[in-house]
Design a protein around this motif. Structure first.
Motif, mmCIF file in Angstrom:
data_model
loop_
_atom_site.group_PDB
_atom_site.id
_atom_site.type_symbol
_atom_site.label_atom_id
_atom_site.label_comp_id
_atom_site.label_asym_id
_atom_site.label_seq_id
_atom_site.Cartn_x
_atom_site.Cartn_y
_atom_site.Cartn_z
ATOM 1 N N GLU A 14 0.846 -1.190 0.000
ATOM 2 C CA GLU A 14 0.000 0.000 0.000
ATOM 3 C C GLU A 14 0.885 1.244 0.000
ATOM 4 O OE1 GLU A 14 -3.373 0.631 0.006
ATOM 5 O OE2 GLU A 14 -3.741 -1.492 -0.429
ATOM 6 N N VAL A 15 0.691 2.107 -0.991
ATOM 7 C CA VAL A 15 1.498 3.327 -1.103
ATOM 8 C C VAL A 15 0.608 4.481 -1.543
ATOM 9 C CG1 VAL A 15 3.670 2.155 -1.641
ATOM 10 C CG2 VAL A 15 2.108 2.767 -3.498
ATOM 11 N N GLY A 34 15.014 7.704 -0.811
ATOM 12 C CA GLY A 34 14.727 7.192 0.527
ATOM 13 C C GLY A 34 13.681 8.017 1.248
ATOM 14 N N PRO A 35 13.845 9.342 1.314
ATOM 15 C CA PRO A 35 12.829 10.177 1.958
ATOM 16 C C PRO A 35 11.472 10.135 1.240
ATOM 17 C CG PRO A 35 14.903 11.361 1.815
ATOM 18 C CD PRO A 35 15.074 10.110 1.009
ATOM 19 N N TRP A 36 11.494 10.018 -0.095
ATOM 20 C CA TRP A 36 10.226 9.944 -0.832
ATOM 21 C C TRP A 36 9.475 8.680 -0.427
ATOM 22 C CZ3 TRP A 36 8.578 13.605 -4.576
ATOM 23 C CH2 TRP A 36 7.382 13.279 -5.227
ATOM 24 N N ALA A 37 10.192 7.563 -0.356
ATOM 25 C CA ALA A 37 9.573 6.304 0.062
ATOM 26 C C ALA A 37 9.120 6.379 1.514
ATOM 27 C CB ALA A 37 10.557 5.148 -0.132
ATOM 28 N N ALA A 38 9.925 7.025 2.363
ATOM 29 C CA ALA A 38 9.571 7.166 3.773
ATOM 30 C C ALA A 38 8.306 8.000 3.952
ATOM 31 C CB ALA A 38 10.727 7.803 4.543
ATOM 32 N N ALA A 39 8.063 8.911 2.993
ATOM 33 C CA ALA A 39 6.872 9.758 3.060
ATOM 34 C C ALA A 39 5.626 9.029 2.576
ATOM 35 C CB ALA A 39 7.089 11.029 2.241
ATOM 36 N N GLY A 40 5.789 7.804 2.059
ATOM 37 C CA GLY A 40 4.637 6.995 1.688
ATOM 38 C C GLY A 40 4.472 6.737 0.211
ATOM 39 N N GLY A 41 5.284 7.409 -0.636
ATOM 40 C CA GLY A 41 5.203 7.182 -2.071
ATOM 41 C C GLY A 41 6.204 6.119 -2.517
ATOM 42 N N ILE A 42 6.480 6.076 -3.804
ATOM 43 C CA ILE A 42 7.475 5.156 -4.351
ATOM 44 C C ILE A 42 8.709 5.958 -4.744
ATOM 45 C CG2 ILE A 42 8.020 3.531 -6.200
ATOM 46 C CD1 ILE A 42 5.119 2.751 -6.331
ATOM 47 N N SER A 95 14.547 4.904 4.664
ATOM 48 C CA SER A 95 13.131 4.567 4.809
ATOM 49 C C SER A 95 12.904 3.490 5.864
ATOM 50 C CB SER A 95 12.555 4.099 3.465
ATOM 51 O OG SER A 95 13.167 2.903 3.029
ATOM 52 N N LYS A 96 13.993 3.105 6.561
ATOM 53 C CA LYS A 96 13.945 2.129 7.659
ATOM 54 C C LYS A 96 13.349 0.788 7.221
ATOM 55 C CE LYS A 96 13.718 5.784 11.123
ATOM 56 N NZ LYS A 96 12.966 6.420 12.223
ATOM 57 N N GLY A 97 13.613 0.436 5.977
ATOM 58 C CA GLY A 97 13.163 -0.847 5.461
ATOM 59 C C GLY A 97 11.677 -0.944 5.206
ATOM 60 N N GLU A 98 10.968 0.176 5.346
ATOM 61 C CA GLU A 98 9.513 0.154 5.193
ATOM 62 C C GLU A 98 9.061 0.767 3.870
ATOM 63 O OE1 GLU A 98 7.386 -1.287 7.270
ATOM 64 O OE2 GLU A 98 9.088 -1.950 8.493
ATOM 65 N N GLY A 99 9.948 1.519 3.216
ATOM 66 C CA GLY A 99 9.554 2.233 2.008
ATOM 67 C C GLY A 99 9.534 1.357 0.771
ATOM 68 N N HIS A 100 8.848 1.853 -0.238
ATOM 69 C CA HIS A 100 8.749 1.156 -1.520
ATOM 70 C C HIS A 100 9.807 1.763 -2.443
ATOM 71 C CE1 HIS A 100 5.921 -0.920 -4.543
ATOM 72 N NE2 HIS A 100 6.982 -0.539 -5.216
ATOM 73 N N MET A 126 15.050 -5.596 -0.922
ATOM 74 C CA MET A 126 15.120 -4.138 -0.784
ATOM 75 C C MET A 126 14.462 -3.412 -1.946
ATOM 76 S SD MET A 126 18.866 -3.337 0.886
ATOM 77 C CE MET A 126 19.869 -4.508 -0.009
ATOM 78 N N ILE A 127 14.403 -4.050 -3.114
ATOM 79 C CA ILE A 127 13.821 -3.435 -4.302
ATOM 80 C C ILE A 127 12.475 -4.080 -4.598
ATOM 81 C CG2 ILE A 127 14.066 -3.189 -6.805
ATOM 82 C CD1 ILE A 127 17.069 -2.962 -6.401
ATOM 83 N N HIS A 128 11.463 -3.238 -4.794
ATOM 84 C CA HIS A 128 10.132 -3.752 -5.101
ATOM 85 C C HIS A 128 9.865 -3.834 -6.595
ATOM 86 C CE1 HIS A 128 9.536 -2.625 -0.874
ATOM 87 N NE2 HIS A 128 8.560 -3.510 -0.881
ATOM 88 N N GLY A 129 10.505 -2.958 -7.371
ATOM 89 C CA GLY A 129 10.188 -2.945 -8.791
ATOM 90 C C GLY A 129 11.288 -2.357 -9.645
ATOM 91 N N VAL A 130 11.197 -2.631 -10.949
ATOM 92 C CA VAL A 130 12.139 -2.114 -11.936
ATOM 93 C C VAL A 130 11.352 -1.391 -13.015
ATOM 94 C CG1 VAL A 130 13.939 -2.667 -13.606
ATOM 95 C CG2 VAL A 130 13.722 -4.030 -11.522
ATOM 96 N N THR A 131 11.713 -0.143 -13.255
ATOM 97 C CA THR A 131 11.089 0.675 -14.288
ATOM 98 C C THR A 131 12.048 0.792 -15.460
ATOM 99 O OG1 THR A 131 9.990 1.951 -12.549
ATOM 100 C CG2 THR A 131 9.969 2.885 -14.761
ATOM 101 N N CYS A 132 11.555 0.601 -16.678
ATOM 102 C CA CYS A 132 12.434 0.681 -17.853
ATOM 103 C C CYS A 132 11.763 1.443 -18.975
ATOM 104 C CB CYS A 132 12.793 -0.714 -18.357
ATOM 105 S SG CYS A 132 14.172 -1.471 -17.518
ATOM 106 N N GLY A 133 12.565 2.305 -19.621
ATOM 107 C CA GLY A 133 12.084 3.031 -20.785
ATOM 108 C C GLY A 133 13.216 3.288 -21.756
#
Length: 464
Positions: A14-15, A34-42, A95-100, A126-133
């Protein structure tokens, strides 16, 4: 006006529906993602020639020692793997291991798949996803499946996604975390304009995203979020997209706004430049050695490329009715149109007395210093792209595109490395989205205010 934004499930977590867009070569780092993920986003880390740290926490310079392009190409791969691992660990700790945390890869980077394998093997959990373009990443789903991470292809049309799905992605449907629609006219960095689209006439993103959603519905992917990237400044302007049943689940990606935060690693001069931009100060152009259009801030670097390309004429090796005038430049003879001979004479008189051949049978006129710089940069190529129009490097058996190196382009690795490490902001490439001028008019940034990442995310959550 009240504004509410609900969380969304992506990558098994959930993000907030807010993603920090990936920006390559040491710009999207663990310090910002890290801070972006800690704030709840990805949060997104760029896996493109990322910075690694020594035992004291200092950035390790990317000094290339290899004598051949292939040797330097392998060094570039090692730099990218080591640096991305360090950045992922940093973001994970912040993100203390909690961020996406996602990682972003330019698919046209030389050795892209090797880099992703090298990173994902060492960062499990540690990594949830890979974005490629920037290309057609057919192997992305297969790679994601091997490591149990989600994948996020970047496309600029429904047609492109349909091709990716039918050829490769249908075999890994459960790991498709989202589809990034990157607006080819408004996004920063490399853009996916097709040959059928006019770079001067931006299309409305709504019907293009709706077309993508219709295709996804037919494929049973109505539940998979579409990520709107490019041209997103605040969410109030996109309120009609949120909870829109026609579009389905929508997430928003911010690439340009995270540049101007306290945690952003760009230089203070660059941050100040962002606050001073005016409408029209970002140029969509096709000088990139990738062959893609790209959007960057107008400065002397881009100005020189525009001027360089303008000093260009067609030539032939044999005379005919059209090409009937012989000119001498630096003791070499060329056959050009009669009306072009006067242009060449004026350019040479102005000091642009070096003629460089392009792959399109044209002559480009530059001064001696620029000719020397271009040739040196081509010689020093580190093989950072799978195919480079500037140096003619290709990641194949011959290490060559088979085409003449193109002096109308530039060494992208050199300039992005320099500007990412406090280099001159006038003499280097500064990628940015076309909304970057809004830093100067948005009251959030009044009096030169630079927010923290958390403050920026909180601001975006209000709709502004």
């Amino acid at each position: 006006m009240s504004f509410s934004l609900n969380s969304i499930r992506m990558g098994g977590k959930e993000v907030l529906p807010l993603i920090e867009g990936g920006k390559g070569v040491a710009i999207s780092t663990g310090a910002s993602s890290g801070p972006w993920a800690a704030a709840g986003g990805i949060g997104t880390i760029s896996a493109v020639i990322a910075d690694a740290y020594d035992e004291h926490g200092n950035v390790i310079p990317h000094d290339y020692m290899g004598k051949s392009r292939r040797d330097r190409h392998n060094e570039m791969i090692d730099f990218s793997i080591r640096g991305t691992i360090d950045q992922v660990r940093k973001a994970w700790e912040i993100s203390k291991g909690e961020g996406h945390i996602n990682i972003n890869m330019l698919w046209e980077l030389g050795g892209a798949q090797k880099i992703l394998h090298g990173v994902l093997e060492k960062t499990k959990g540690m990594i949830h996803g890979v974005t490629c373009g920037a290309g057609m990443p057919f192997k992305l789903a297969e790679l994601a499946s091997k490591y149990g991470v989600h994948y996020y292809p970047i496309v600029s049309s429904g047609r492109a996604f349909n091709l990716l799905w039918r050829r490769a992605y249908k075999n890994a449907a459960d790991l498709l975390g989202g589809v990034v629609y990157e607006d080819p006219w408004r996004a920063g960095g490399h853009n996916g304009l097709s040959n059928a689209e006019d770079p001067t006439k931006p299309g409305d993103p709504y019907p293009r995203v709706l077309e993508l959603r219709k295709i996804m519905r037919k494929l049973g992917l109505d539940h998979v979020p579409i990520i709107m990237a490019g041209g997103v400044w605040n969410l109030k302007e996109w309120k009609d997209w949120i909870d829109n049943k026609e579009l389905g689940p929508i997430v928003f990606q911010f690439g340009t706004r995270p540049l101007l935060t306290k945690e952003s690693p760009i230089s203070e001069r660059w941050k100040k430049k962002l606050l001073e931009l005016k409408s029209g100060d970002v140029l969509l152009q096709n000088f990139s050695p990738t062959g893609f259009f790209s959007s960057a801030i107008k400065n002397s670097f881009l100005g020189e490329l525009v001027g360089r390309s303008d000093r260009q004429v067609d030539f032939r090796t044999e005379q005919d009715e059209e090409f009937n005038t012989e000119v001498m430049v630096a003791r070499k003879k060329y056959i050009v149109r009669g009306e072009d001979a006067a242009k060449i004479e004026n350019w040479v008189a102005a000091g642009y007395d070096q003629a460089m051949k392009t792959p399109d049978d044209t002559l480009l006129f530059v001064d001696a210093d620029k000719a020397t710089e271009i040739r040196k940069d081509q010689k020093d190529c580190v093989g950072c792209l799978s195919q480079c129009r500037f140096s003619s490097w290709a990641d194949n058996e011959k290490n060559s595109t088979g085409r003449l190196a193109d002096p109308r382009s530039f060494c992208i690795q050199k300039t992005l490395e320099d500007v990412a490490h406090d280099g001159n902001i006038e003499k280097n490439l500064l990628f940015a989205g076309h909304n970057a001028f809004r830093f100067g008019s948005d009251p959030f940034y009044s009096n030169g205010f630079v927010p923290s990442v958390k403050q920026l995310v909180d601001r975006i959550m209000t709709g502004d």
